[in-house]
Design an enzyme around this catalytic site. Sequence first.
Site: not given
Length: 378
Positions: A101, A189
Amino acid sequence: MNLHEYQAAEIFSRHGIRTNAGKIATTPDEAEAIARDLGGIVVVKAQVHTGGRGKAGGVKLARTPEAAREAAETILGMDIRGHIVRKVLVAPGVDIAREFYLGVTLDRARRQNVIMASAEGGVEIEEVARERPERIIRALVDPMLGVHPWQARQIGFELGLDPDKISGFAAIVQRLYDTYIAEDATLTEINPLVLTGAGEWLALDAKMTIDDNALFRHPDLEAMRDLDEENATELDARHSGISFVKLEGDIGCIVNGAGLAMATMDAVKLHGGEPANFLDVGGGASADQVAKAFGLVTADPNVRAILINIFGGITRGDIVAQGIAEALDRVNVQVPIVVRLSGTNAEEGRKLLAENGLAATTSMDEAAAQAVQAARAA
Ligand code: GDP
Ligand code: MN
């Protein structure tokens, strides 16, 4: 404003981040044709403004063009958390070795941008934050200095990356931060950011939220707005210059000024009620604006009472009262209305309202309490 994955991926790639480029299909036929062009295994992904598409069945691998068509047939029209799928992305299938992530957002409490990374990619970050918060690495970025090269590498080491993977990773951190700043984003993101079987970095998903107040500087991003994904009432409000955010409660709020609108919601909550919306009618409060506001608020079937809170500064109370009275002639409002009116020419305003059968108070606290009571009684 949120972007779709395929749009965010396009912007990331403009900033030098390698993404899994594919093409958009709106029909199973198109999906099949794209898969045939790409050749080999493809992934078919729902394009909706929500995460967790994988879990919901909105991401499917397909080994053949026919399978891609079937996947698109299943996914198109699917309802993922209230979002209807109208488009799918068809992209080359990727051999994943590891999922990470990586995100950049604003840490309001620290008043700095923060880079977040985790070796638990693919899973929703909210879930990791809730259950294994120690698995998320955070690095604050000085807004004047930007990301230090050592800082980006440090995150890589903390993730436990092999030394030969560090510089590739650090470059992506740098670019994701640059994208965030250059595009006035509030979030950039990549989840998952993957290491492929061949040992290469690839952004397998892309998510981006743009600061609405900066959109005027980015006409190219504004053009990416997907009206199908926006709340119809909020859209309607924007066209009339009214700031409106739909909430879950039952007390409709009509207020002049954003700060007062926030305070009004607090007052409602303080008295045990739940606001149905945030609404700032903006500077003046002409009959047109007030009528529009009534329309927006009453479009919500949950609304059981309306609280109008006006403080006359430059806005004059009598003009606002005139606006309310005229608006009520035009719009049929079925729920009880409570008015708080104070400030410039408020007394004239209250008199005018009384003549139209509406009692107004000068106290915001009192008005909030009355509105909560009215909603309960309704
Ligand atoms: P999200 O669930 O909405 O965040 O959608 P993602 O784009 O992140 O996809 C969900 C998951 O599907 C990813 O975490 C991957 O594990 C998997 N996935 C997506 N694309 C591919 C692919 O090309 N190959 C493989 N093997 N898995 C993929
Ligand atoms: Mn994802």
